[in-house]
Design an enzyme around this catalytic site. Structure first.
Site, PDB file in Angstrom:
ATOM      1  N   ASN A 246       0.815  -1.222   0.000  1.00 57.25           N
ATOM      2  CA  ASN A 246       0.000   0.000   0.000  1.00 57.25           C
ATOM      3  C   ASN A 246       0.845   1.266   0.000  1.00 57.25           C
ATOM      4  O   ASN A 246       0.315   2.352   0.243  1.00 57.25           O
ATOM      5  CB  ASN A 246      -0.936   0.000   1.203  1.00 57.25           C
ATOM      6  CG  ASN A 246      -1.961  -1.104   1.103  1.00 57.25           C
ATOM      7  OD1 ASN A 246      -2.458  -1.382   0.017  1.00 57.25           O
ATOM      8  ND2 ASN A 246      -2.245  -1.760   2.206  1.00 57.25           N
ATOM      9  N   HIS A 266      -5.984   5.655 -11.083  1.00 61.67           N
ATOM     10  CA  HIS A 266      -5.450   5.097  -9.834  1.00 61.67           C
ATOM     11  C   HIS A 266      -3.926   5.296  -9.749  1.00 61.67           C
ATOM     12  O   HIS A 266      -3.402   5.788  -8.744  1.00 61.67           O
ATOM     13  CB  HIS A 266      -5.815   3.607  -9.775  1.00 61.67           C
ATOM     14  CG  HIS A 266      -5.286   2.893  -8.572  1.00 61.67           C
ATOM     15  ND1 HIS A 266      -5.763   3.112  -7.305  1.00 61.67           N
ATOM     16  CD2 HIS A 266      -4.306   1.958  -8.441  1.00 61.67           C
ATOM     17  CE1 HIS A 266      -5.111   2.344  -6.439  1.00 61.67           C
ATOM     18  NE2 HIS A 266      -4.219   1.630  -7.114  1.00 61.67           N
TER      19      HIS A 266
HETATM   20  P1  NAD Z   1      -9.188   0.156 -15.393  1.00 58.32           P
HETATM   21  O1  NAD Z   1      -9.600  -1.183 -15.018  1.00 58.32           O
HETATM   22  O2  NAD Z   1     -10.149   1.267 -15.190  1.00 58.32           O
HETATM   23  O3  NAD Z   1      -8.756   0.119 -16.910  1.00 58.32           O
HETATM   24  C1  NAD Z   1      -8.309   1.289 -17.506  1.00 58.32           C
HETATM   25  C2  NAD Z   1      -8.947   1.597 -18.848  1.00 58.32           C
HETATM   26  O4  NAD Z   1      -8.284   0.861 -19.857  1.00 58.32           O
HETATM   27  C3  NAD Z   1     -10.413   1.264 -18.993  1.00 58.32           C
HETATM   28  O5  NAD Z   1     -11.030   2.363 -19.619  1.00 58.32           O
HETATM   29  C4  NAD Z   1     -10.444   0.059 -19.919  1.00 58.32           C
HETATM   30  O6  NAD Z   1     -11.573   0.031 -20.716  1.00 58.32           O
HETATM   31  C5  NAD Z   1      -9.208   0.262 -20.744  1.00 58.32           C
HETATM   32  N1  NAD Z   1      -8.563  -0.971 -21.201  1.00 58.32           N
HETATM   33  C6  NAD Z   1      -8.267  -2.034 -20.436  1.00 58.32           C
HETATM   34  N2  NAD Z   1      -7.539  -2.915 -21.139  1.00 58.32           N
HETATM   35  C7  NAD Z   1      -7.384  -2.414 -22.362  1.00 58.32           C
HETATM   36  C8  NAD Z   1      -6.739  -2.855 -23.541  1.00 58.32           C
HETATM   37  N3  NAD Z   1      -6.016  -3.966 -23.551  1.00 58.32           N
HETATM   38  N4  NAD Z   1      -6.825  -2.103 -24.648  1.00 58.32           N
HETATM   39  C9  NAD Z   1      -7.520  -0.936 -24.632  1.00 58.32           C
HETATM   40  N5  NAD Z   1      -8.128  -0.435 -23.540  1.00 58.32           N
HETATM   41  C10 NAD Z   1      -8.070  -1.173 -22.430  1.00 58.32           C
HETATM   42  O7  NAD Z   1      -7.864   0.602 -14.624  1.00 58.32           O
HETATM   43  P2  NAD Z   1      -6.637  -0.207 -14.029  1.00 58.32           P
HETATM   44  O8  NAD Z   1      -5.576   0.776 -13.927  1.00 58.32           O
HETATM   45  O9  NAD Z   1      -6.402  -1.474 -14.750  1.00 58.32           O
HETATM   46  O10 NAD Z   1      -7.145  -0.613 -12.569  1.00 58.32           O
HETATM   47  C11 NAD Z   1      -7.349   0.339 -11.550  1.00 58.32           C
HETATM   48  C12 NAD Z   1      -8.163  -0.307 -10.458  1.00 58.32           C
HETATM   49  O11 NAD Z   1      -7.448  -1.411  -9.906  1.00 58.32           O
HETATM   50  C13 NAD Z   1      -8.486   0.602  -9.305  1.00 58.32           C
HETATM   51  O12 NAD Z   1      -9.839   0.475  -8.974  1.00 58.32           O
HETATM   52  C14 NAD Z   1      -7.619   0.082  -8.162  1.00 58.32           C
HETATM   53  O13 NAD Z   1      -8.194   0.328  -6.916  1.00 58.32           O
HETATM   54  C15 NAD Z   1      -7.569  -1.380  -8.498  1.00 58.32           C
HETATM   55  N6  NAD Z   1      -6.424  -2.107  -7.923  1.00 58.32           N
HETATM   56  C16 NAD Z   1      -6.686  -3.271  -7.266  1.00 58.32           C
HETATM   57  C17 NAD Z   1      -5.653  -4.019  -6.740  1.00 58.32           C
HETATM   58  C18 NAD Z   1      -5.946  -5.346  -6.079  1.00 58.32           C
HETATM   59  O14 NAD Z   1      -5.041  -5.916  -5.465  1.00 58.32           O
HETATM   60  N7  NAD Z   1      -7.145  -5.868  -6.204  1.00 58.32           N
HETATM   61  C19 NAD Z   1      -4.323  -3.574  -6.873  1.00 58.32           C
HETATM   62  C20 NAD Z   1      -4.098  -2.376  -7.547  1.00 58.32           C
HETATM   63  C21 NAD Z   1      -5.155  -1.656  -8.078  1.00 58.32           C
HETATM   64  N1  GLY Z   2      -2.699  -3.533  -3.892  1.00 62.18           N
HETATM   65  C1  GLY Z   2      -2.538  -3.897  -2.520  1.00 62.18           C
HETATM   66  C2  GLY Z   2      -2.661  -5.359  -2.260  1.00 62.18           C
HETATM   67  O1  GLY Z   2      -2.942  -6.140  -3.123  1.00 62.18           O
HETATM   68  O2  GLY Z   2      -2.499  -5.768  -1.130  1.00 62.18           O
END
Ligand code: NAD
Ligand code: GLY
Length: 362
Positions: A246, A266
């Site tokens: 984090n 993010h």
């Molecule tokens: P996202 O999921 O919003 O995707 C970003 C954008 O890219 C979207 O508009 C999507 O339509 C587009 N997209 C995705 N793949 C694509 C591709 N191959 N080609 C074209 N467009 C594409 O954003 P993100 O950055 O992937 O994820 C952010 C989220 O992840 C946040 O909500 C964050 O809190 C979460 N997160 C979770 C964890 C976990 O451990 N669960 C860790 C880090 C982040």
């Molecule tokens: N992104 C923080 C966790 O997966 O723990």
């Protein structure tokens, strides 16, 4: 293909890197049953663009393994990572007649993975989950480790669960269509891994960013390996190990919440959060100014922000820090860097936190 094992005692699974979408069905047919991945139906949760571009390949691949597929489409954007989308997805599960032998296959970034992962964790008290990440951020971070959940209007990621996937299948070819801003967004989490665990990774970034594409597969593998190891040591963030992931997220999440999940990606918020945490650590004499400059430089060279575009009142951000999941009994807990490749978890005062927040104001 490269396989990384997440060797959790009760729910071990593999991350396959460089794994072509076309081979997913074949893999599930050949070794799926032995590995507990043998669904008869899959609900593919994705965005409209991704379905249009890759849906047929994915569907063909799964049909070859006699898996019936249907799609559930979610509009893009963090603002859809909420309980309303969860409700819509439950309804799609019912319409698609998913049962306990079915799976949810997430095809997208962290928003799809977290939201549909939460649906998989709760629908019929849990059905199988497969992540096929398509953003850099999801490949190096969110698809691994089992954190699933959604945002509340006033608090990021506040409803959720730990629910491990059965399989993570990463095809870097899908990154060809990823917009540049989304690619940079993923770099923020990669920088995070360098600071918290791997000075060598940080040096690789210093050598090649922004032209990281030639090193991309190696970098994805390093990050996936780090995350797999940390999660294996502390699956549910109860042993003070997983919390290091984090770094940058305490203030980062506050920025995302304060701006209604729409002004910053993010990774952009996390980049500013890392700068602020570094500033706090400098102020506490834990972290050298020269390391703080290296951190800010690599963030800037990655095309990520080190400051807010518009002021958010510092007191507003401070109040949101108390809603952070690391905060216990009204104390603010922070992951602070001590040297590149190493961080510490600390309780800090409100005035320390404010110094960090003020350092990223425009
Ligand atoms: P996202 O999921 O919003 O995707 C970003 C954008 O890219 C979207 O508009 C999507 O339509 C587009 N997209 C995705 N793949 C694509 C591709 N191959 N080609 C074209 N467009 C594409 O954003 P993100 O950055 O992937 O994820 C952010 C989220 O992840 C946040 O909500 C964050 O809190 C979460 N997160 C979770 C964890 C976990 O451990 N669960 C860790 C880090 C982040
Ligand atoms: N992104 C923080 C966790 O997966 O723990």
């Amino acid at each position: 293909m490269k396989e990384i094992l997440v060797s959790l005692k009760n729910s071990p699974y593999s991350i396959f890197l460089n794994a072509p979408l076309q081979r997913l069905g074949g893999f599930m047919r050949k070794v799926g049953f032995r590995r507990g991945i043998s669904p008869t139906k899959a609900l593919i949760v994705t965005h409209p663009f991704l379905k249009g571009r890759y849906g047929t390949i994915l569907q063909k691949s799964l049909s070859s393994a006699e898996i019936q597929t249907s799609f559930a489409l979610v509009p893009p954007g963090e603002k859809h990572k909420n309980l309303k989308t969860v409700q819509t997805l439950y309804e799609r599960c019912l319409e698609s007649k998913l049962d306990r032998s079915s799976c949810i296959l997430t095809f997208g970034g962290g928003v799809i993975g977290d939201t549909a992962g939460f649906v998989a964790a709760t629908y019929l008290r849990g059905i199988s989950l497969i992540h096929v990440p398509t953003t850099l951020l999801a490949m190096v971070d969110s698809s691994i480790g089992g954190k699933v959940g959604v945002d509340l209007p006033g608090s990021k990621n506040s409803v959720g669960s730990f629910y491990q996937p059965k399989l993570v299948w990463t095809d870097p070819q899908t990154l060809e269509t990823l917009p540049d801003r989304e690619f940079r967004n993923g770099l923020a989490e990669i920088i995070k891994y360098g600071v918290i665990k791997d000075a060598h990774l940080f040096q690789i970034l210093e050598k090649c960013v922004p032209n990281i594409k030639s090193q991309l597969n190696a970098v994805i593998a390093i990050c996936a390996q780090i995350k797999a190891r940390v999660v294996t040591q502390d699956e549910k963030e109860t042993h003070g190990v997983r919390e290091i992931l984090n770094f940058g997220h305490t203030i980062g999440h506050a920025i995302e919440t304060a701006t209604g999940y729409s002004d910053y990606k993010h990774g952009e918020a996390i980049a500013m959060g890392m700068c602020a945490a570094g500033e706090i650590a400098c102020d506490l004499n834990l972290w050298k100014r020269s390391d703080q400059s290296r951190l800010k430089n690599i963030i800037l060279r990655s095309g990520l922000p080190i400051r807010l575009r518009k002021t958010i009142p510092s007191r507003k951000l401070l109040s949101l820090l108390y809603r952070d999941k690391k905060s216990v009994s009204g104390q603010i807990r922070f992951v602070l860097p001590t040297r590149i490749g190493h961080v510490q978890l600390r309780t800090i005062s409100a005035s320390s936190a404010l110094k960090g927040i003020r350092s990223i104001q425009p």
